[in-house]
Design a protein around this motif. Structure first.
Motif, PDB file in Angstrom:
ATOM      1  N   HIS A  42     -27.139   4.257  -2.491  1.00 15.40           N
ATOM      2  CA  HIS A  42     -27.806   3.064  -1.950  1.00 15.40           C
ATOM      3  C   HIS A  42     -27.131   1.766  -2.379  1.00 15.40           C
ATOM      4  N   LEU A  43     -26.211   1.844  -3.341  1.00 13.46           N
ATOM      5  CA  LEU A  43     -25.509   0.655  -3.806  1.00 13.46           C
ATOM      6  C   LEU A  43     -24.235   0.388  -3.008  1.00 13.46           C
ATOM      7  N   GLY A  44     -23.913   1.277  -2.079  1.00 14.09           N
ATOM      8  CA  GLY A  44     -22.691   1.124  -1.308  1.00 14.09           C
ATOM      9  C   GLY A  44     -22.931   1.237   0.184  1.00 14.09           C
ATOM     10  N   HIS A  45     -21.846   1.095   0.925  1.00 16.46           N
ATOM     11  CA  HIS A  45     -21.892   1.217   2.372  1.00 16.46           C
ATOM     12  C   HIS A  45     -21.446   2.596   2.835  1.00 16.46           C
ATOM     13  N   ARG A  46     -20.666   3.262   2.019  1.00 17.37           N
ATOM     14  CA  ARG A  46     -20.232   4.626   2.280  1.00 17.37           C
ATOM     15  C   ARG A  46     -20.218   5.389   0.960  1.00 17.37           C
ATOM     16  N   ALA A  47     -20.507   6.686   1.053  1.00 17.21           N
ATOM     17  CA  ALA A  47     -20.431   7.557  -0.117  1.00 17.21           C
ATOM     18  C   ALA A  47     -19.684   8.822   0.278  1.00 17.21           C
ATOM     19  N   VAL A  48     -18.635   9.150  -0.456  1.00 19.81           N
ATOM     20  CA  VAL A  48     -17.851  10.361  -0.218  1.00 19.81           C
ATOM     21  C   VAL A  48     -18.010  11.254  -1.438  1.00 19.81           C
ATOM     22  N   SER A  49     -18.611  12.411  -1.224  1.00 19.96           N
ATOM     23  CA  SER A  49     -18.946  13.295  -2.343  1.00 19.96           C
ATOM     24  C   SER A  49     -18.378  14.684  -2.085  1.00 19.96           C
ATOM     25  N   PHE A  50     -17.504  15.139  -2.984  1.00 14.71           N
ATOM     26  CA  PHE A  50     -16.875  16.448  -2.855  1.00 14.71           C
ATOM     27  C   PHE A  50     -17.542  17.438  -3.816  1.00 14.71           C
ATOM     28  N   GLY A  51     -18.121  18.490  -3.266  1.00 14.14           N
ATOM     29  CA  GLY A  51     -18.703  19.542  -4.098  1.00 14.14           C
ATOM     30  C   GLY A  51     -19.747  19.065  -5.080  1.00 14.14           C
ATOM     31  N   PRO A  52     -20.711  18.236  -4.659  1.00 11.64           N
ATOM     32  CA  PRO A  52     -21.713  17.736  -5.612  1.00 11.64           C
ATOM     33  C   PRO A  52     -22.674  18.839  -6.041  1.00 11.64           C
ATOM     34  N   ARG A  53     -23.245  18.659  -7.209  1.00 13.24           N
ATOM     35  CA  ARG A  53     -24.314  19.543  -7.684  1.00 13.24           C
ATOM     36  C   ARG A  53     -25.593  18.737  -7.653  1.00 13.24           C
ATOM     37  N   VAL A  54     -26.423  19.032  -6.687  1.00 16.60           N
ATOM     38  CA  VAL A  54     -27.597  18.196  -6.433  1.00 16.60           C
ATOM     39  C   VAL A  54     -28.856  18.769  -7.060  1.00 16.60           C
ATOM     40  N   ASP A  55     -29.077  20.063  -6.879  1.00 17.80           N
ATOM     41  CA  ASP A  55     -30.246  20.710  -7.478  1.00 17.80           C
ATOM     42  C   ASP A  55     -29.813  21.335  -8.800  1.00 17.80           C
ATOM     43  N   LEU A  56     -30.070  20.637  -9.897  1.00 20.75           N
ATOM     44  CA  LEU A  56     -29.599  21.101 -11.200  1.00 20.75           C
ATOM     45  C   LEU A  56     -30.404  22.273 -11.738  1.00 20.75           C
ATOM     46  N   ASP A  57     -31.479  22.643 -11.049  1.00 21.37           N
ATOM     47  CA  ASP A  57     -32.195  23.868 -11.398  1.00 21.37           C
ATOM     48  C   ASP A  57     -31.418  25.095 -10.944  1.00 21.37           C
ATOM     49  N   LEU A  58     -30.480  24.887 -10.018  1.00 25.62           N
ATOM     50  CA  LEU A  58     -29.752  26.008  -9.430  1.00 25.62           C
ATOM     51  C   LEU A  58     -28.262  25.979  -9.749  1.00 25.62           C
ATOM     52  N   THR A  59     -27.868  25.125 -10.661  1.00 22.33           N
ATOM     53  CA  THR A  59     -26.464  25.018 -11.014  1.00 22.33           C
ATOM     54  C   THR A  59     -26.348  24.735 -12.497  1.00 22.33           C
ATOM     55  N   HIS A  60     -25.161  24.335 -12.960  1.00 19.96           N
ATOM     56  CA  HIS A  60     -24.915  24.207 -14.396  1.00 19.96           C
ATOM     57  C   HIS A  60     -25.520  22.916 -14.949  1.00 19.96           C
ATOM     58  N   GLY A  61     -26.832  22.845 -14.959  1.00 17.75           N
ATOM     59  CA  GLY A  61     -27.499  21.664 -15.492  1.00 17.75           C
ATOM     60  C   GLY A  61     -28.604  22.001 -16.467  1.00 17.75           C
ATOM     61  N   ALA A  62     -28.533  23.204 -17.050  1.00 19.04           N
ATOM     62  CA  ALA A  62     -29.601  23.650 -17.939  1.00 19.04           C
ATOM     63  C   ALA A  62     -29.696  22.812 -19.206  1.00 19.04           C
ATOM     64  N   HIS A  63     -28.614  22.108 -19.575  1.00 20.54           N
ATOM     65  CA  HIS A  63     -28.665  21.273 -20.781  1.00 20.54           C
ATOM     66  C   HIS A  63     -29.395  19.958 -20.527  1.00 20.54           C
ATOM     67  N   VAL A  64     -29.714  19.683 -19.270  1.00 20.10           N
ATOM     68  CA  VAL A  64     -30.490  18.486 -18.928  1.00 20.10           C
ATOM     69  C   VAL A  64     -31.971  18.852 -18.969  1.00 20.10           C
ATOM     70  N   PRO A  65     -32.825  18.068 -19.650  1.00 21.46           N
ATOM     71  CA  PRO A  65     -34.259  18.365 -19.683  1.00 21.46           C
ATOM     72  C   PRO A  65     -34.867  18.448 -18.282  1.00 21.46           C
ATOM     73  N   ALA A  66     -35.976  19.155 -18.173  1.00 19.58           N
ATOM     74  CA  ALA A  66     -36.567  19.452 -16.865  1.00 19.58           C
ATOM     75  C   ALA A  66     -36.885  18.203 -16.058  1.00 19.58           C
ATOM     76  N   GLU A  67     -37.468  17.178 -16.689  1.00 19.03           N
ATOM     77  CA  GLU A  67     -37.889  16.008 -15.917  1.00 19.03           C
ATOM     78  C   GLU A  67     -36.720  15.276 -15.272  1.00 19.03           C
ATOM     79  N   PRO A  68     -35.682  14.868 -16.026  1.00 19.61           N
ATOM     80  CA  PRO A  68     -34.551  14.211 -15.360  1.00 19.61           C
ATOM     81  C   PRO A  68     -33.765  15.141 -14.445  1.00 19.61           C
ATOM     82  N   ARG A  69     -33.785  16.426 -14.742  1.00 17.44           N
ATOM     83  CA  ARG A  69     -33.078  17.386 -13.890  1.00 17.44           C
ATOM     84  C   ARG A  69     -33.702  17.431 -12.499  1.00 17.44           C
TER      85      ARG A  69
END
Length: 352
Positions: free
Chosen positions: A305-332
């Protein structure tokens, strides 16, 4: 990985003679002592995102182990026996509670990647260098978001660059180590303050105008992927400039290696922190492009939302389903909602 295991299945011990890769990440495992001694042929062991408070001494029997992923656990120390894993090339131990590293790690002849962000390590970088780091053929060293004294950063960088240049790794490559030191304590020497390059980082951002005193037509907001917290995207930016595009660049890195969700104080206010930082640079630009890959791709979407275009290659969006277990549940979980909101705002005003 990604099941509900509270313990390692005992049946794995019967396959120790043949099992080479074992991924038990993102479960609820609290102990591996019973099975680990039998898994002597492992080359890759993933234990990330569990509830381990101890790594047993039997880890030293795994002399064929090349990659060990321990991040996102509750470890307060690493056993000295880890230094017997002579084949180890990568050790991921970020987001634990480590307060000290055993000197025995210095005996690992092939260790190229050491990732220790967001622990409780502190004190003298010179002492750590002398005890452990100077003996290793490191290519990537990630010490961000700890409590080291950055006044000694210059000596560490000089020593490891020299050591890496002298050591040819098992893959046949040589060169200076990449060292990430952002979000530690103290003040670096003047020559290393606010440095963010592809080899050394003592901060989380660096603004590079195309020409001093002149605003470019486009601002590129470039998020680095996971790793030591280095600058990325400098080469594509240089290519765009060579093609005649007047582009300024804001390079961003996450010293904590946590999807840009953590802040310098160690809390989970990273979204607000990086938004303020980006907004301080985007004002006045008619066109703002955000770009990133993997973890950096996630960040590009978080702040779309801070830009006019966003180009994202291979993002990990749902951290419950990818390598984001070290992030606490609420921010994840808030990460996914934030991405949706940011993209909706960008699309509503004609961006994409």
């Amino acid at each position: 990985s990604y099941n509900r295991l509270g313990a390692v299945p005992r049946m794995l011990a019967h396959h120790g003679h043949s099992l080479k890769k074992l991924h038990l990440g993102c479960n609820g495992v609290t102990c591996v002592a019973e099975v680990l001694p039998h898994l002597t042929r492992l080359t890759e062991l993933c234990l990330e995102g569990n509830r381990l408070s101890e790594l047993p001494a039997a880890i030293g029997r795994l002399d064929k182990l090349r990659e060990l992923w321990l991040h996102g656990n509750l470890l307060t120390c690493l056993p000295a026996e880890l230094g017997q894993c002579a084949s180890l090339t990568v050790l991921q131990a970020h987001h634990n509670r480590l307060e000290e590293l055993p000197a025995a790690l210095g005996a690992l002849p092939r260790l190229q990647g050491l990732y220790l962000q967001s622990n409780r390590l502190g004190g003298s970088l010179a002492a750590l260098r002398q005890r452990v780091l100077r003996h290793l053929p490191l290519q990537n060293l990630a010490l961000g978001a700890n409590a080291f004294d950055l006044a000694e950063a210059s000596e560490l960088a000089s020593e490891l660059s020299g050591s890496a240049a002298r050591a040819v790794t098992s893959s046949g490559h040589s060169g200076a180590a990449r060292i990430g030191l952002g979000w530690n304590r103290g003040t670096p020497p003047a020559a290393l303050r606010d440095v963010l390059t592809d080899r050394l980082a003592t901060t989380d951002h660096f603004f590079e105008p195309m020409a001093a005193g002149v605003r470019g037509d486009v601002l590129l907001v470039a998020f680095a992927a996971q790793g030591p917290g280095m600058q990325q995207w400098a080469a594509p930016c240089a290519a765009a400039r060579a093609a005649g595009v007047a582009v300024d660049a804001l390079y961003l890195a996450d010293p904590s290696n946590s999807y840009y969700l953590q802040d310098p104080a160690g809390g989970w206010g990273g979204v607000r922190y990086f938004e303020r930082l980006i907004r301080a640079h985007t004002a006045g630009y008619a066109r703002v492009l955000l770009v990133g890959s993997s973890m950096g791709g996630t960040a590009a979407l978080l702040h779309a939302h801070l830009g006019h275009r966003a180009v994202s290659f291979g993002p990990r969006v749902d951290l419950d389903l990818t390598h984001g277990a070290h992030v606490p549940a609420e921010p994840r979980r808030a990460c996914t909602a934030r991405v949706r909101h940011a993209l909706a705002v960008m699309h509503a005003r004609g961006g994409r």
